[in-house]
Write an enzyme that holds these catalytic residues in place. Structure first.
Site, PDB file in Angstrom:
ATOM      1  N   CYS A  86     -32.224  54.171 -11.555  1.00  0.00           N
ATOM      2  CA  CYS A  86     -31.436  54.584 -12.815  1.00  0.00           C
ATOM      3  C   CYS A  86     -30.151  54.247 -12.571  1.00  0.00           C
ATOM      4  CB  CYS A  86     -31.342  56.008 -12.993  1.00  0.00           C
ATOM      5  SG  CYS A  86     -30.777  56.431 -14.629  1.00  0.00           S
ATOM      6  N   HIS A 184     -37.215  57.009 -13.506  1.00  0.00           N
ATOM      7  CA  HIS A 184     -37.066  58.011 -12.221  1.00  0.00           C
ATOM      8  C   HIS A 184     -38.416  58.164 -11.571  1.00  0.00           C
ATOM      9  CE1 HIS A 184     -32.966  59.415 -13.114  1.00  0.00           C
ATOM     10  NE2 HIS A 184     -33.199  59.050 -14.125  1.00  0.00           N
ATOM     11  N   GLU A 186     -38.921  59.893  -8.992  1.00  0.00           N
ATOM     12  CA  GLU A 186     -38.948  61.025  -8.427  1.00  0.00           C
ATOM     13  C   GLU A 186     -39.248  62.037  -9.413  1.00  0.00           C
ATOM     14  OE1 GLU A 186     -36.388  59.368  -9.216  1.00  0.00           O
ATOM     15  OE2 GLU A 186     -34.772  60.619  -9.902  1.00  0.00           O
TER      16      GLU A 186
END
Lengths: 204, 258
Positions: A86, A184, A186
């Site tokens: 990001c 993202h 994650e």
């Protein structure tokens, strides 16, 4: 031996816990959450997360003693695999245009600019699951769906993948041992964890 | 395709337990928010929302523990709302592993709270909630305390103000419809969604899949939130995606996620 040590840079601008949890689930054996330049120089891999504004993040990163120099050395002459997530990806650019023009790490030619709504139906931030569409072959980037959350986007060279938000928006950039993703991993469930697994095994 | 319509299950949490539990899947503990979050992660929910309805000072530590344990096992965005009164409340939730914080009552009293959090932690993590009841044709008022307490604040004007102050998205709940299963207040959602550039999440009243479709089609929402239809197993997240996809909206591909 495994995938070695991973320096996850803590500059008070990232969702560290989420990234650390995801790296561990993806198989990382030794994640070192750190704000120290020497840990970055000693690590086998480096992850730079980041949420918030470009200027604030670059300021926070630069405020860590020796950190920018350590990042340049570790990912330059030492050629350690690097992942920016990001805003961590956006910092790889020459400059960001959020709250004035701020110089970035200047690893990749390009600038980070505000997403422009094409009309009232195009919402900013660009928030949610969207396509990762590879534009150049790369061992880490596969076609799929990932979670995006940003109001600014990279425009420039070395693009590896795009997404679409009322027009193409850069989803990944990279050269050599450095890669950055706007999405993202994650927060991208199976697609994201598989991406991180590939990063942990990556030998650029 | 373009950015997908998000389907967001919402769990009401009180003192560390999910209030009504779920029964869409066999869980060892159907009241444990972490177990339920895992089940929704596996079911391909686009995001998850915890709403802490106790939000007493004493329950705060319990909530943070739940958020932290959820973030260890769920790899999708997590919004946590309820009782966020200060920047420090928001920071504690984000550090525990929440990706976004929901701000509600405190921003009715002091809208600048949204700006304070956005400036410190970024707009992307601020979900500004507006709980509204219709008070006249084309007019809605903000209600607090679970829809019981009127505030004399115009809901649309309040929503626009929160967007202007830096909210990353708006969660708009019709307290008239909440719990009725009669469908969203589409006029309310659309009136706000058409006047802001940030995404709007439709909330309150979902009983059928076509309510979700209407939230996007007629309410112009970017995301749809629902609780009981998912918790009771009436419909799955995949059913919701399929209904939205059939109506022509971009949704995630469950085949790929496996």
């Amino acid at each position: 031996m495994g995938n070695g040590s991973i320096a996850l840079i803590d500059y008070s601008a990232g969702n560290l816990q989420s990234v650390r949890n995801a790296l561990k689930t993806a198989g990382a054996e030794n994640v070192v959450v750190t704000a120290r330049a020497e840990d970055v120089l000693a690590a086998d891999r480096i992850v730079l997360p980041g949420v918030g504004a470009f200027a604030h993040c670059m300021g926070a990163l630069s405020a860590l003693p020796g950190m920018v120099e350590a990042l340049n050395e570790a990912t330059g002459t030492k050629a350690r695999p690097f992942l920016g997530i990001c805003v961590g990806m956006q910092l790889m650019a020459e400059a960001g245009e959020e709250h004035g023009v701020t110089p970035g790490l200047s690893w990749i030619k390009g600038r980070v600019r505000a997403l422009r709504p094409a009309g009232p139906a195009t919402k900013i931030p660009h928030m949610g699951w969207n396509d990762v569409l590879p534009t150049a072959p790369h061992p880490l980037i596969e076609t799929g769906e990932a979670y995006f959350l940003h109001s600014f986007a990279f425009e420039g060279a070395d693009v590896l993948a795009n997404t679409d938000h009322a027009g193409p928006v850069v989803a990944a950039i990279g050269v050599g041992n450095r890669i950055g993703v706007q999405f993202h991993p994650e927060k991208s469930q199976k697609y994201g964890l598989a991406f991180l697994e590939r990063f942990l095994e990556w030998t650029p | 395709m373009t950015v997908r319509v998000r389907v967001i299950p919402c769990l009401d949490v009180a003192d560390g337990r999910v209030v009504k539990g779920v029964n869409f899947v066999d869980l060892r503990d159907a009241g444990d928010p972490v177990e339920i979050a895992k089940a929704y992660d596996a079911a391909g929910a686009d995001e998850l929302c915890f709403l802490d309805i106790t939000a007493t000072h004493e329950a705060r530590g319990t909530l943070l523990d739940i958020v932290s344990r959820t973030a260890e096992v769920c790899f999708m965005p997590l919004t946590v709302g309820g009782g966020v009164r200060t920047v420090e409340d928001a920071r504690a939730l984000l550090l525990a592993g929440a990706d976004k914080v929901g701000v509600n009552s405190a921003a009715v009293v002091r809208p600048a709270l949204v700006a304070d959090i956005a400036e410190r932690m970024g707009s992307q993590c601020v979900v500004a909630s507006v709980d509204a009841r219709q008070v006249a044709p084309g007019k809605w008022e903000v209600f607090t305390h679970g829809g019981r307490k009127p505030t004399d604040v115009d809901a649309v004007a309040h929503a626009l103000n929160l967007a202007r102050l830096g909210a990353g998205e708006l969660l708009v709940t019709s307290m008239d419809r909440d719990g009725t299963q009669d469908g969203y207040d589409l006029d309310l959602i659309r009136t706000i969604a058409d006047q802001v550039t940030i995404p709007v999440i439709a909330s309150g009243g979902v009983g059928r899949l076509d309510h979700l479709v209407a939230g996007v089609c007629e309410g112009h929402a970017s995301a749809v939130l629902a609780a009981s239809i998912f918790h009771f197993g009436t419909f799955s997240v995949a059913d919701a995606h399929a209904a939205l996809g059939k109506a022509g909206f971009p949704v995630r591909n469950h085949a790929q996620d496996g």
